[in-house]
Write an enzyme that holds these catalytic residues in place. Structure first.
Site, PDB file in Angstrom:
ATOM      1  N   ARG A 108      33.400  36.853  28.517  1.00 57.29           N
ATOM      2  CA  ARG A 108      34.601  36.125  28.088  1.00 57.29           C
ATOM      3  C   ARG A 108      34.608  36.050  26.569  1.00 57.29           C
ATOM      4  O   ARG A 108      33.623  35.623  25.959  1.00 57.29           O
ATOM      5  CB  ARG A 108      34.639  34.705  28.662  1.00 57.29           C
ATOM      6  CG  ARG A 108      35.687  33.849  27.973  1.00 57.29           C
ATOM      7  CD  ARG A 108      35.876  32.466  28.537  1.00 57.29           C
ATOM      8  NE  ARG A 108      36.631  32.510  29.777  1.00 57.29           N
ATOM      9  CZ  ARG A 108      37.374  31.501  30.233  1.00 57.29           C
ATOM     10  NH1 ARG A 108      37.470  30.381  29.537  1.00 57.29           N
ATOM     11  NH2 ARG A 108      38.020  31.605  31.364  1.00 57.29           N
ATOM     12  N   HIS A 135      43.556  38.190  32.019  1.00 58.47           N
ATOM     13  CA  HIS A 135      42.677  37.253  32.740  1.00 58.47           C
ATOM     14  C   HIS A 135      42.620  37.691  34.216  1.00 58.47           C
ATOM     15  O   HIS A 135      43.136  37.008  35.107  1.00 58.47           O
ATOM     16  CB  HIS A 135      43.212  35.825  32.595  1.00 58.47           C
ATOM     17  CG  HIS A 135      42.217  34.751  32.915  1.00 58.47           C
ATOM     18  ND1 HIS A 135      40.909  35.022  33.271  1.00 58.47           N
ATOM     19  CD2 HIS A 135      42.336  33.396  32.953  1.00 58.47           C
ATOM     20  CE1 HIS A 135      40.271  33.879  33.488  1.00 58.47           C
ATOM     21  NE2 HIS A 135      41.119  32.892  33.312  1.00 58.47           N
ATOM     22  N   GLN A 138      41.299  35.583  37.332  1.00 57.82           N
ATOM     23  CA  GLN A 138      42.240  34.508  37.657  1.00 57.82           C
ATOM     24  C   GLN A 138      43.295  35.014  38.645  1.00 57.82           C
ATOM     25  O   GLN A 138      43.716  34.284  39.547  1.00 57.82           O
ATOM     26  CB  GLN A 138      42.911  34.039  36.354  1.00 57.82           C
ATOM     27  CG  GLN A 138      43.907  32.916  36.520  1.00 57.82           C
ATOM     28  CD  GLN A 138      43.248  31.559  36.722  1.00 57.82           C
ATOM     29  OE1 GLN A 138      42.359  31.171  35.980  1.00 57.82           O
ATOM     30  NE2 GLN A 138      43.697  30.837  37.740  1.00 57.82           N
ATOM     31  N   ASP A 231      51.021  27.606  31.937  1.00 61.13           N
ATOM     32  CA  ASP A 231      49.701  27.652  31.290  1.00 61.13           C
ATOM     33  C   ASP A 231      49.837  26.847  29.993  1.00 61.13           C
ATOM     34  O   ASP A 231      50.955  26.493  29.581  1.00 61.13           O
ATOM     35  CB  ASP A 231      49.326  29.117  31.000  1.00 61.13           C
ATOM     36  CG  ASP A 231      47.926  29.289  30.410  1.00 61.13           C
ATOM     37  OD1 ASP A 231      47.126  28.319  30.447  1.00 61.13           O
ATOM     38  OD2 ASP A 231      47.628  30.386  29.897  1.00 61.13           O
ATOM     39  N   CYS A 272      46.661  27.672  35.852  1.00 59.12           N
ATOM     40  CA  CYS A 272      45.290  28.200  35.856  1.00 59.12           C
ATOM     41  C   CYS A 272      44.279  27.144  35.416  1.00 59.12           C
ATOM     42  O   CYS A 272      43.098  27.271  35.716  1.00 59.12           O
ATOM     43  CB  CYS A 272      45.206  29.429  34.968  1.00 59.12           C
ATOM     44  SG  CYS A 272      45.791  29.131  33.294  1.00 59.12           S
ATOM     45  N   ARG A 317      38.867  30.535  42.484  1.00 63.27           N
ATOM     46  CA  ARG A 317      38.175  31.344  41.473  1.00 63.27           C
ATOM     47  C   ARG A 317      36.800  31.749  41.977  1.00 63.27           C
ATOM     48  O   ARG A 317      36.341  32.869  41.749  1.00 63.27           O
ATOM     49  CB  ARG A 317      38.014  30.563  40.158  1.00 63.27           C
ATOM     50  CG  ARG A 317      39.299  30.149  39.460  1.00 63.27           C
ATOM     51  CD  ARG A 317      40.114  31.320  38.968  1.00 63.27           C
ATOM     52  NE  ARG A 317      39.350  32.215  38.107  1.00 63.27           N
ATOM     53  CZ  ARG A 317      38.960  31.933  36.842  1.00 63.27           C
ATOM     54  NH1 ARG A 317      39.288  30.789  36.282  1.00 63.27           N
ATOM     55  NH2 ARG A 317      38.272  32.814  36.133  1.00 63.27           N
TER      56      ARG A 317
HETATM   57  N1   CP Z   1      41.316  29.029  34.318  1.00 67.30           N
HETATM   58  C1   CP Z   1      40.182  29.224  33.612  1.00 67.30           C
HETATM   59  O1   CP Z   1      39.821  30.348  33.274  1.00 67.30           O
HETATM   60  O2   CP Z   1      39.492  28.100  33.330  1.00 67.30           O
HETATM   61  P1   CP Z   1      38.241  27.975  32.334  1.00 67.30           P
HETATM   62  O3   CP Z   1      38.763  28.286  30.956  1.00 67.30           O
HETATM   63  O4   CP Z   1      37.768  26.569  32.499  1.00 67.30           O
HETATM   64  O5   CP Z   1      37.216  28.994  32.753  1.00 67.30           O
HETATM   65  N1  NVA Z   2      45.853  31.098  28.065  1.00 70.84           N
HETATM   66  C1  NVA Z   2      44.699  30.230  28.192  1.00 70.84           C
HETATM   67  C2  NVA Z   2      44.044  30.418  29.516  1.00 70.84           C
HETATM   68  C3  NVA Z   2      42.877  29.525  29.784  1.00 70.84           C
HETATM   69  C4  NVA Z   2      42.258  29.756  31.126  1.00 70.84           C
HETATM   70  C5  NVA Z   2      43.733  30.510  27.061  1.00 70.84           C
HETATM   71  O1  NVA Z   2      43.474  31.677  26.755  1.00 70.84           O
HETATM   72  O2  NVA Z   2      43.224  29.553  26.448  1.00 70.84           O
END
Ligand code: CP
Ligand code: NVA
Length: 337
Positions: A108, A135, A138, A231, A272, A317
């Site tokens: 990530r 993502h 997700q 989101d 999400c 997830r």
């Molecule tokens: N939705 C999601 O990816 O959550 P986190 O950022 O907590 O992993």
């Molecule tokens: N768009 C958000 C998603 C978090 C799961 C971000 O990148 O922060």
């Protein structure tokens, strides 16, 4: 053993066919049932999994950790300040080293090119746990959640209301189009998705029978939608843009009035997470003090309503990530889909 997924990385949805994505969704459902029935599913017994997190996470980190353990493997968390990645050692060299020791790598961070380079150099499956572009884990969880609610996917309509050019919007646009789901990105013109992503979506939709619509008109965008998805207005790394985004996106806030504009009593709400639906966070408190708003992308009323499915998504997830890991790094017999 033979699997059409074996050894493959999971970097972006566009690398997988409709049948392959559907297989992973259905496999996630199967693994969810196995876990509920306490049936062992140690498809990665004895393996080691590296979890690289350059950005923070609750769900993704927790899901990868528990999924790894449920699959009989060992998870090793390697945070941003723990390893040399990109500072003292190139991504390529890091990938080569980790690939000699681990059987799979989650990453990530901001850059899609980093996760791609890791996949090219590691020689083991690499899974994208979120970049600025996509993502994808997700999406398997989200479409599992939608399938659980409606029994099918093709022909349904998702209206995503919010920042139209972030990772989740990109992934929803392309994944919906691949799966034959109608996707509407409802966002101000200043936040319209990248033309290349829209073109990719149209190409897939032409094959799957889905539709792709980008609009700044809320009433038109949400009418008849089966799913209202939102989101955060400011993604990780964009925190300096809070003020501008609040101004741009307040008309797109998911509130009871927007839900009613769907004119669909069966509509569900998805997010999400994490979400700014109250002032119980430091960002929420700051937004209240500075801009006078108590809620951002979704109101507390909708977040706590009967429409809300965000915690089902969060649980899914785990099952989705487990399916992706087992299919790509396990020795499963999946000859074709
Ligand atoms: N939705 C999601 O990816 O959550 P986190 O950022 O907590 O992993
Ligand atoms: N768009 C958000 C998603 C978090 C799961 C971000 O990148 O922060």
């Amino acid at each position: 053993m033979y699997s059409i997924f074996q050894g493959r990385s999971f970097l972006a949805e566009k690398d997988f066919s409709q049948a392959e994505l559907q297989y992973l969704i259905d496999f996630a459902q199967h693994l969810k049932e196995m876990k509920q029935q306490h049936l062992p599913h140690q498809y990665l017994a004895g393996k080691n999994i590296a979890l690289l997190f350059e950005k923070t996470s609750t769900r993704t980190r927790a899901a990868f950790t528990v999924a790894t353990t449920d699959l009989g493997a060992h998870p090793e968390f390697l945070g941003a300040n723990d390893i040399q990645l990109g500072t003292k050692e190139s991504v390529e060299d890091t990938g080569k080293v980790l690939g000699r020791m681990f059987d799979g790598i989650e990453y990530r961070g901001s850059s899609q090119s980093v996760v791609t380079q890791l996949a090219e150099s590691a020689g083991v499956p690499v899974w994208n746990g979120l970049t600025d572009a996509w993502h994808p884990t997700q999406m398997i969880a989200d479409f599992l959640t939608i399938q659980e609610n409606f029994g099918n996917l093709a022909g349904l309509t998702i209206a995503y209301c919010g920042d139209g050019r972030n990772n989740v919007a990109n992934s929803l646009l392309v994944t919906s189009a691949i799966l034959g789901v109608n996707i509407r990105i409802v966002t101000p013109t200043t936040l319209y998705p990248d033309d290349q992503i829209v073109a990719l979506g149209h190409n897939y939709a032409n094959q799957s029978g889905g539709t792709v619509q980008i609009t700044d008109q809320v009433a038109e965008g949400v009418l008849g939608a089966d799913v209202i998805y939102t989101d955060v207005w400011v993604s990780m790394g964009e925190e300096a843009q809070f003020e501008a985004r609040i101004k741009q996106l307040l008309p797109y806030q998911v509130n009871q009035q927007l839900i009613e504009q769907t004119k669909n009593e069966q509509v569900i709400f998805m997010h999400c997470l994490p979400a700014f639906h109250d002032t119980q966070t430091s960002y929420g408190k700051e937004a209240a003090a500075t801009y006078g708003i108590q809620e951002m992308e979704v109101t507390d009323e909708v977040f706590r309503s009967a429409y809300a499915r965000q915690f089902d998504q969060a649980e899914n997830r785990l099952h989705a990530i487990k399916a992706i890991m087992a299919a790509t790094a396990g020795n499963l017999f999946i000859p074709k889909v």
